[in-house]
Design a protein around this motif. Structure first.
Motif, PDB file in Angstrom:
ATOM      1  N   THR A 256       0.769  -1.249  -0.041  1.00 54.61           N
ATOM      2  CA  THR A 256      -0.041   0.060  -0.004  1.00 54.61           C
ATOM      3  C   THR A 256       0.910   1.332   0.023  1.00 54.61           C
ATOM      4  O   THR A 256       2.025   1.315   0.317  1.00 54.61           O
ATOM      5  CB  THR A 256      -1.240  -0.108   1.255  1.00 54.61           C
ATOM      6  OG1 THR A 256      -1.797   1.001   1.125  1.00 54.61           O
ATOM      7  CG2 THR A 256      -0.290   0.169   2.548  1.00 54.61           C
TER       8      THR A 256
ATOM      9  N   ALA B 205      -4.740   0.945  -4.511  1.00 61.74           N
ATOM     10  CA  ALA B 205      -5.147   0.503  -3.264  1.00 61.74           C
ATOM     11  C   ALA B 205      -4.380  -0.817  -3.273  1.00 61.74           C
ATOM     12  O   ALA B 205      -3.861  -1.436  -4.377  1.00 61.74           O
ATOM     13  CB  ALA B 205      -6.686   0.296  -3.171  1.00 61.74           C
ATOM     14  N   ASN B 206      -4.290  -1.371  -1.943  1.00 61.28           N
ATOM     15  CA  ASN B 206      -3.625  -2.759  -1.632  1.00 61.28           C
ATOM     16  C   ASN B 206      -4.499  -3.839  -2.659  1.00 61.28           C
ATOM     17  O   ASN B 206      -5.923  -3.857  -2.777  1.00 61.28           O
ATOM     18  CB  ASN B 206      -3.962  -3.095  -0.265  1.00 61.28           C
ATOM     19  CG  ASN B 206      -3.666  -4.478   0.155  1.00 61.28           C
ATOM     20  OD1 ASN B 206      -4.621  -5.200   0.070  1.00 61.28           O
ATOM     21  ND2 ASN B 206      -2.377  -4.624  -0.079  1.00 61.28           N
TER      22      ASN B 206
ATOM     23  N   ASP C 197      -7.906  -5.300  -1.017  1.00 65.16           N
ATOM     24  CA  ASP C 197      -8.718  -4.039  -0.931  1.00 65.16           C
ATOM     25  C   ASP C 197      -9.828  -4.036  -2.216  1.00 65.16           C
ATOM     26  O   ASP C 197     -10.781  -3.741  -2.352  1.00 65.16           O
ATOM     27  CB  ASP C 197      -8.331  -2.666  -0.620  1.00 65.16           C
ATOM     28  CG  ASP C 197      -7.656  -2.448   0.752  1.00 65.16           C
ATOM     29  OD1 ASP C 197      -8.142  -3.294   1.718  1.00 65.16           O
ATOM     30  OD2 ASP C 197      -7.135  -1.445   1.156  1.00 65.16           O
ATOM     31  N   CYS C 198      -9.018  -4.106  -3.220  1.00 61.68           N
ATOM     32  CA  CYS C 198      -9.575  -4.185  -4.476  1.00 61.68           C
ATOM     33  C   CYS C 198     -10.467  -5.455  -4.851  1.00 61.68           C
ATOM     34  O   CYS C 198     -11.532  -5.448  -5.146  1.00 61.68           O
ATOM     35  CB  CYS C 198      -8.344  -4.189  -5.588  1.00 61.68           C
ATOM     36  SG  CYS C 198      -7.505  -2.678  -5.945  1.00 61.68           S
TER      37      CYS C 198
ATOM     38  N   GLY D 223      -9.636  -6.980   3.028  1.00 61.59           N
ATOM     39  CA  GLY D 223     -10.196  -5.619   2.730  1.00 61.59           C
ATOM     40  C   GLY D 223     -11.665  -5.353   3.217  1.00 61.59           C
ATOM     41  O   GLY D 223     -12.246  -6.278   3.351  1.00 61.59           O
TER      42      GLY D 223
ATOM     43  N   LEU E 132     -15.146   1.557   0.188  1.00 59.11           N
ATOM     44  CA  LEU E 132     -13.758   0.924   0.830  1.00 59.11           C
ATOM     45  C   LEU E 132     -13.305   1.499   1.801  1.00 59.11           C
ATOM     46  O   LEU E 132     -13.015   2.779   1.790  1.00 59.11           O
ATOM     47  CB  LEU E 132     -12.785   0.687  -0.460  1.00 59.11           C
ATOM     48  CG  LEU E 132     -11.509   0.203  -0.205  1.00 59.11           C
ATOM     49  CD1 LEU E 132     -11.392  -1.358   0.104  1.00 59.11           C
ATOM     50  CD2 LEU E 132     -10.568   0.331  -1.412  1.00 59.11           C
TER      51      LEU E 132
ATOM     52  N   GLN F  41     -10.125   2.444   3.921  1.00 63.25           N
ATOM     53  CA  GLN F  41      -8.620   2.369   3.653  1.00 63.25           C
ATOM     54  C   GLN F  41      -8.056   2.526   5.166  1.00 63.25           C
ATOM     55  O   GLN F  41      -6.873   1.945   5.194  1.00 63.25           O
ATOM     56  CB  GLN F  41      -8.020   3.373   2.580  1.00 63.25           C
ATOM     57  CG  GLN F  41      -8.445   2.586   1.056  1.00 63.25           C
ATOM     58  CD  GLN F  41      -7.793   3.092   0.189  1.00 63.25           C
ATOM     59  OE1 GLN F  41      -8.226   4.497  -0.285  1.00 63.25           O
ATOM     60  NE2 GLN F  41      -6.955   2.511  -0.703  1.00 63.25           N
TER      61      GLN F  41
ATOM     62  N   ALA G 209      -3.652   3.510   6.326  1.00 64.35           N
ATOM     63  CA  ALA G 209      -3.705   2.514   5.034  1.00 64.35           C
ATOM     64  C   ALA G 209      -3.759   1.109   5.005  1.00 64.35           C
ATOM     65  O   ALA G 209      -3.077   0.267   4.331  1.00 64.35           O
ATOM     66  CB  ALA G 209      -3.009   3.061   3.862  1.00 64.35           C
TER      67      ALA G 209
END
Ligand SMILES: [Zn+2]
Length: 313
Positions: free
Chosen positions: A67, A103-104, A107-108, A137, A144, A146, A150
């Motif tokens: 991230t 984004a990580n 997370d995606c 995530g 989302l 974050q 993050a």
């Protein structure tokens, strides 16, 4: 048009989504190993190819292992270590001449499955990657989360909760304390028990046999030792997810990564997690992904709202 990029350790995948989230273009290319500049160039080339072939310009979102640190603006926590310490978003913004969202990768995945995948419509979703690494995530009301550092949802480097000891025939003992050494420098991280390589190592500790995680899963129907290894895996996953339920209390937990294909998980883990969740009933649903391996790249595209929509990460 929204372009999504999934930057992995071995491949870079790019898709373009048209109206309504429909995929209109997709391509894969190898990740230049250990080469940061080459990686930026490869991503730039792929985006330019998409826009040339489709004849239009798009927004660009990218999912990465790791991230961007809010403190430094540089990549942190990446297992593709050549990325660490670089301002990938700014370098890509310069190369592509537009703002970039990063984004990580977990997370995606979570964003994709929460938006139009297995968690669509649920008020809250925890997306989990169980692959060569373990990540997660959080998505609430379609957004989302974050986090100020993050790292929201980064449960893979929390310790495995309620550690226990397993005893096997022949006197072998598999003690979860302190647990295997993790690449992050600590012992007993959830990742060291729930990743694919962790499953293979656990099977070797218990049986002395060297098998890949895929072979163990395939053998579980016929070999009692492989079935027992999966039982330990279910037990650990139930404990690890129980702590997430106790904090975030998601409506849906969606699993991704190679181990999400283990069908037994979806019945066996919820049977076990009630013991650890601080609630009389557990209504959380544990489900397989809708888009699977494609969710990382789809979620990267979803980092930008569809033109005219209010969806913002
Ligand atoms: Zn760790």
């Amino acid at each position: 048009m929204r372009i999504g990029i999934d930057l992995g350790g071995t491949k870079i995948e790019v898709i373009a989504l048209g109206e309504g989230g429909h995929e209109i273009w997709r391509r894969r290319a190898p990740t230049p190993a250990g080469d940061y500049r080459g990686t930026v160039q490869q991503i730039t080339k792929l985006v330019e190819a998409a826009e040339k072939e489709l004849g239009r310009r798009g927004t660009v979102g990218i999912g990465i292992p790791g991230t961007i640190s809010p403190a430094t603006g540089l990549i942190k926590n990446a297992n593709s270590v050549c990325l660490i310490g670089h301002p990938l978003d700014r370098d890509l913004e310069t190369a592509l001449g537009r703002p970039i969202r990063i984004a990580n990768d977990a997370d995606c995945f979570a964003l994709s499955e929460a938006t139009d995948g297995a968690g669509a419509g649920a008020p809250s979703v925890f997306g989990v990657i169980l692959g060569t690494g373990v990540g997660g995530g959080l998505v609430a009301r379609g957004q989302l989360i974050q986090g100020v550092n993050a790292v929201a949802g980064e449960w893979g480097h929390n310790p495995l909760p309620w550690p226990r000891e397993w005893r096997f025939a022949g006197g072998r003992i598999n003690d979860e304390r302190p647990g295997p050494l993790c690449y992050c420098g600590r012992h007993g991280c959830i990742e060291t028990f729930l990743s694919g390589p962790a499953l293979a190592r656990d099977h070797q500790v218990a049986t002395g046999l060297e098998m890949s995680s895929a072979d163990i899963v395939a053998a579980a129907g016929t070999q009692p030792e492989a079935a027992e290894t999966l039982q330990r895996y279910y037990d650990r996953l139930a404990r690890a997810l129980a702590t997430v339920i106790n904090i975030f209390d998601p409506t849906v937990i969606v699993l991704g990564g190679g181990l999400s294909q283990v069908k037994g998980i979806y019945a066996e883990v919820p049977k076990r997690w009630s013991e650890w969740v601080f609630s009389d009933e557990v209504a959380t649903r544990l489900v397989p992904p809708k888009y699977g391996d494609s969710s990382g790249v789809r979620g990267a595209a979803w980092l930008w709202p569809e033109a005219g929509s209010a969806n913002r990460p």
